[in-house]
Design an enzyme around this catalytic site. Structure first.
Site, PDB file in Angstrom:
ATOM      1  N   LYS A  22      31.220  -3.699  19.036  1.00  0.00           N
ATOM      2  CA  LYS A  22      30.496  -4.771  18.357  1.00  0.00           C
ATOM      3  C   LYS A  22      31.446  -5.625  17.539  1.00  0.00           C
ATOM      4  CE  LYS A  22      28.644  -4.563  14.286  1.00  0.00           C
ATOM      5  NZ  LYS A  22      27.837  -4.357  13.071  1.00  0.00           N
ATOM      6  N   CYS A 126      25.470  -6.006   5.684  1.00  0.00           N
ATOM      7  CA  CYS A 126      25.459  -4.689   5.048  1.00  0.00           C
ATOM      8  C   CYS A 126      25.646  -4.796   3.542  1.00  0.00           C
ATOM      9  CB  CYS A 126      26.576  -3.805   5.622  1.00  0.00           C
ATOM     10  SG  CYS A 126      26.089  -2.839   7.048  1.00  0.00           S
ATOM     11  N   PRO A 132      33.727 -10.592  -0.426  1.00  0.00           N
ATOM     12  CA  PRO A 132      33.767 -12.030  -0.671  1.00  0.00           C
ATOM     13  C   PRO A 132      34.374 -12.804   0.487  1.00  0.00           C
ATOM     14  CG  PRO A 132      35.499 -10.925  -1.906  1.00  0.00           C
ATOM     15  CD  PRO A 132      34.643  -9.840  -1.319  1.00  0.00           C
ATOM     16  N   ASP A 316      35.126   2.482   8.528  1.00  0.00           N
ATOM     17  CA  ASP A 316      33.867   2.596   9.259  1.00  0.00           C
ATOM     18  C   ASP A 316      33.619   3.993   9.813  1.00  0.00           C
ATOM     19  OD1 ASP A 316      33.081   0.036   8.735  1.00  0.00           O
ATOM     20  OD2 ASP A 316      33.567  -0.772  10.715  1.00  0.00           O
TER      21      ASP A 316
END
Length: 429
Positions: A22, A126, A132, A316
């Site tokens: 993804k 998320c 930022p 992740d």
């Protein structure tokens, strides 16, 4: 709202095909805005985030067509898509679309580079810290863009096109590197990116851009040089395998025991994570088309990790590794250095019986003998899959709520696990 019910305690055995990444597919799809010709992408996963970006691109006038699936994939996995941005009708990306997925903000780069203007809502996505966009905007300003914030939108313009420059990122940023690559590809002159992200997904984008006619050297290193060209064309490109999905299923096998071959993937995409996994007592073996993961008997050894940009341990996979360490025979220390507020899975793992203490960016995990099923709630994408891993190893039934987070990033998760023996079921609302 859908729920997932899991009855734990069954070792995983079989084969799991790994989907396209993804995190690679999203910037590749956005890159379709750089040309009026067709970009064909193979091995695009069927995910909520992909569907959301398709709607955003469609809002700009990009034509989207699904033309088939990757050979060997099932009906619910993988697709080949053709994207054609020959009739872009709008350079505004509205709040109601961008707020659904943070990466969609990156459309600002190709819109600005190709059309000289873009108006893009500040992003959503998320809830794991501020993430930022300052570094992305800094890169565009360095390239000559005029930027202002107006009513929650970033308005970017360039009078005479973007100009090559030197961009030294103060910290490694994957999004900033993606944005700079796309913008610099159509800028006048040479752009040098220092302290660029080295992630495989950045390399994948660069390789696709090169096929489209971009002149890029150094992708995969911390210094990337881009020689701008006047125009880019269409191409055909296959999305690289999802290293996070690979690591997730590897850790699920390690936690439940069993023997699973992960196919359509590569060890080099997550060498650090696999090395760490092997240190826990899990057997990890490279295959011609993937990785074999096996743990038959013996306890889980504790291990310490610190998340780092590639080639370090991926942020992740932090939540998934923490789930694994809840059953380790001893203490593990997990330090998160990439994102703030990325320990939201801790209190939900605790509901399964995990013993975890937080101290700033450090989580100290005391392994327990067993976990017990309980109702839990997913808070974000990676946290939700850590609960799945925990539930697969827990005694009894676990009910996971708010599983729409899983649908954002894991293709056919229940089907893939069920084929390996997991007792897992989605209960639709």
């Amino acid at each position: 709202m859908d729920r997932i019910h899991i009855t734990g305690g069954t070792p995983l055995n079989g084969t799991i095909p790994i989907s396209g990444a993804k995190n690679a597919a999203l910037p590749l799809m956005i890159a379709s805005l750089l040309t009026g010709e067709t970009l064909e992408l193979i091995n695009v996963p069927r995910l909520a985030d992909i569907a959301a970006l398709t709607r955003i691109l469609g809002n700009h006038g990009v034509d989207h067509m699904v033309v088939g699936k990757r050979p060997g994939q099932t009906a619910e996995t993988g697709q080949t898509v053709r994207l054609t941005a020959s009739n872009v009708i709008d350079t505004t990306a509205p709040y109601e679309l961008v707020s659904t997925m943070r990466a969609s903000f990156w459309v600002i780069a190709p819109l600005l580079a190709r059309f000289g203007e873009a108006k893009v809502s500040l992003p959503g996505g998320c809830a794991i810290g501020t993430r930022p966009v300052d570094l992305l905007l800094m890169a565009l300003e360095k390239l000559g863009a005029e930027i202002e914030i107006d009513g929650g939108y970033v308005v970017a313009k360039t009078k005479n096109g973007l100009r090559g420059t030197e961009i030294d990122f103060p910290k490694v940023t994957v999004g900033g590197t993606h944005v700079a690559l796309m913008a610099a590809a159509l800028a006048y002159g040479t752009t040098v990116l220092d302290n660029a992200a080295r992630e495989p997904e950045v390399v994948d984008l660069a390789e696709c851009l090169i096929k489209m006619g971009a002149r890029i050297e150094g992708a995969g290193t911390s210094r990337i040089v881009v020689e701008g060209v006047a125009r880019l064309g269409g191409t055909r490109h296959e999305v690289l395998p999802d290293r996070i999905e690979t690591g997730t299923y590897a850790m699920a096998v390690a936690m439940t025991g069993g023997d699973v071959s992960l196919v359509n993937t590569r060890t080099d995409l997550l060498a650090s994570a696999l090395e760490t996994l092997a240190s826990t007592g899990t057997e990890v073996t490279a295959l011609p088309d993937g990785i074999r993961v096996r743990r038959n008997g013996g306890g889980i050894s504790p291990a310490d990790v610190t998340t780092d940009p590639f080639p370090g341990f991926p942020t992740d996979l932090q939540a998934q590794f923490m789930a694994l360490m809840t059953l380790a025979k001893g203490q593990s220390r997990i330090r998160e250095t990439i994102f703030e507020n990325r320990f939201m899975h801790v209190q939900e793992l605790a509901r399964l019986g995990a013993r975890i203490r937080l101290d700033g960016d450090l989580a100290v995990v005391e392994g327990v003998e067993r976990l017990k099923g309980a109702p839990v709630m997913a808070t974000d994408l990676r946290a939700s899959v850590s609960l799945v891993i925990g539930a697969l190893a827990a005694e009894g039934e676990t009910q996971i709520n708010r599983v729409y987070h899983l649908d954002r990033g894991f293709e056919a998760l229940e089907a893939k696990l069920a084929r390996c023996g997991a007792q897992i079921e989605r209960v639709r609302a």
